[in-house]
Design an enzyme around this catalytic site. Structure first.
Site, PDB file in Angstrom:
ATOM      1  N   SER A  95      33.822  73.020  33.047  1.00  0.00           N
ATOM      2  CA  SER A  95      35.351  73.064  32.880  1.00  0.00           C
ATOM      3  C   SER A  95      36.085  72.321  33.858  1.00  0.00           C
ATOM      4  O   SER A  95      35.400  72.181  34.989  1.00  0.00           O
ATOM      5  CB  SER A  95      35.748  74.665  32.628  1.00  0.00           C
ATOM      6  OG  SER A  95      36.912  74.705  32.615  1.00  0.00           O
TER       7      SER A  95
ATOM      8  N   TYR B   2      34.957  83.030  36.875  1.00  0.00           N
ATOM      9  CA  TYR B   2      34.792  82.008  35.896  1.00  0.00           C
ATOM     10  C   TYR B   2      34.389  80.610  36.682  1.00  0.00           C
ATOM     11  O   TYR B   2      33.736  79.727  36.319  1.00  0.00           O
ATOM     12  CB  TYR B   2      35.777  81.963  34.901  1.00  0.00           C
ATOM     13  CG  TYR B   2      35.790  81.133  33.881  1.00  0.00           C
ATOM     14  CD1 TYR B   2      34.798  80.869  32.538  1.00  0.00           C
ATOM     15  CD2 TYR B   2      36.566  79.866  33.751  1.00  0.00           C
ATOM     16  CE1 TYR B   2      34.853  80.114  31.805  1.00  0.00           C
ATOM     17  CE2 TYR B   2      36.670  78.710  32.869  1.00  0.00           C
ATOM     18  CZ  TYR B   2      35.309  79.035  31.910  1.00  0.00           C
ATOM     19  OH  TYR B   2      35.558  77.897  30.974  1.00  0.00           O
TER      20      TYR B   2
END
Ligand code: NAD
Length: 264
Positions: free
Chosen positions: A141, A155
């Site tokens: 990401s 995350y």
């Protein structure tokens, strides 16, 4: 002739979202795609692809459980003879500020995003070495590797780990004819992101989508199939000399250096 004709591909997190878009695009290019997910809806997702005349199969597995993952990959290879492509995509997120996050939430996110990605790569790797051929594409990401938002410490850490695994494994895997790359999406319109918008603006979730899009140079969120196009490219013979790279696909969302008050 499709550019992935005859290839056997496993896509995780394929019941919905990015994995689903990727599975559909890989199948459209001729691959036989095994959709993997722990959600029951993975069967319907595979049937939908088959109904369009493409080759698909499905397996229900929790990627965080190594034994189950290994049994699933062994079963796929027993049935199809090989595994050429892994789109290692299943991932979860919980937006919680660092002072509020607890070890249970941490372990849940680590379990899917780090352990699950490791498990899948580990399970396909011996087969890819035997074949002296493989394409591993991990979903990382831009969050954690390029930019951060509030509530994303854990995350972010997992996506940093996915990017690090990509480089380190690419180095070891290269001599075996295996490439390992990562895709780094920005904002993609998936059920997960739609949920975030509903949670934040229950009365008008679409207004949250529009506001996000306004800050992206291409003025819209990414479509799941656009991630699939990049994955198909990395899995194809058009990308034979690309390994260990991180490909940002964010419509330019990570470009601004500062919030532009003159144009806000
Ligand atoms: N949507 C975005 O904007 C965005 C941006 C950057 C990165 N990503 C990454 O893309 C990947 C997919 O995200 P998405 O937005 O499509 O999410 P999503 O929640 O819409 O879909 C994820 C899928 O993974 C499955 N899954 C979750 N845990 C699993 C497990 N333990 N075992 C098997 N399957 C499991 C879910 O059932 C679901 O079908 C994730 O790795 C996410 O971190 C998403």
């Amino acid at each position: 002739m499709g550019k992935l004709d005859g290839r056997i591909a496993i896509v995780t997190g394929a019941a919905q979202g990015i994995g689903n878009g990727s599975a559909r695009v890989l199948a459209k290019h001729g691959a036989t795609v095994i959709l993997v997910d722990f959600a029951e809806s993975v069967e319907a997702a595979a049937e939908e692809i088959k109904a369009q005349g493409y080759k698909a199969d499905w397996r229900r597995v929790d990627v965080s459980k190594l034994e189950d993952v290994q049994a699933m990959v062994d079963d796929v290879v027993a049935k199809y003879g090989r595994v050429d492509i892994l789109h290692n995509n299943a991932g979860v997120n919980r937006r919680v500020k660092f002072e509020d996050i607890d070890p249970k939430t941490r372990d849940f996110i680590f379990g899917v995003n780090i352990i699950g990605v490791w498990n899948m790569a580990k399970a396909v790797y011996p087969y890819m070495i035997k074949q002296q051929y493989g394409r591993i594409i991990n979903t990382s990401s831009v969050t954690g590797t390029r930019v951060v938002d509030e509530g994303q410490t854990t995350y972010s850490m997992t996506k940093g780990a996915v990017s690090a695994l990509t480089r380190a494994l690419a180095y070891e895997a290269g001599p075996h004819g295996i490439t390992v790359n990562a895709v780094l999406p920005g904002w993609v319109r998936t059920p997960k992101v739609e949920q975030v918008c509903r949670d934040n603006r229950p009365d008008d979730p679409e207004s949250a989508m529009r506001d996000m899009a306004a800050f992206i140079p291409l003025k819209r969120l990414c479509r799941i199939e656009e991630i699939g196009d990049l994955v198909a490219f990395l899995a194809s013979d058009e990308a034979t000399y690309i390994t260990g790279t991180e490909m940002v696909i964010d419509g330019g969302s990570t470009l601004p250096e500062t919030f532009d008050i003159l144009h806000a």
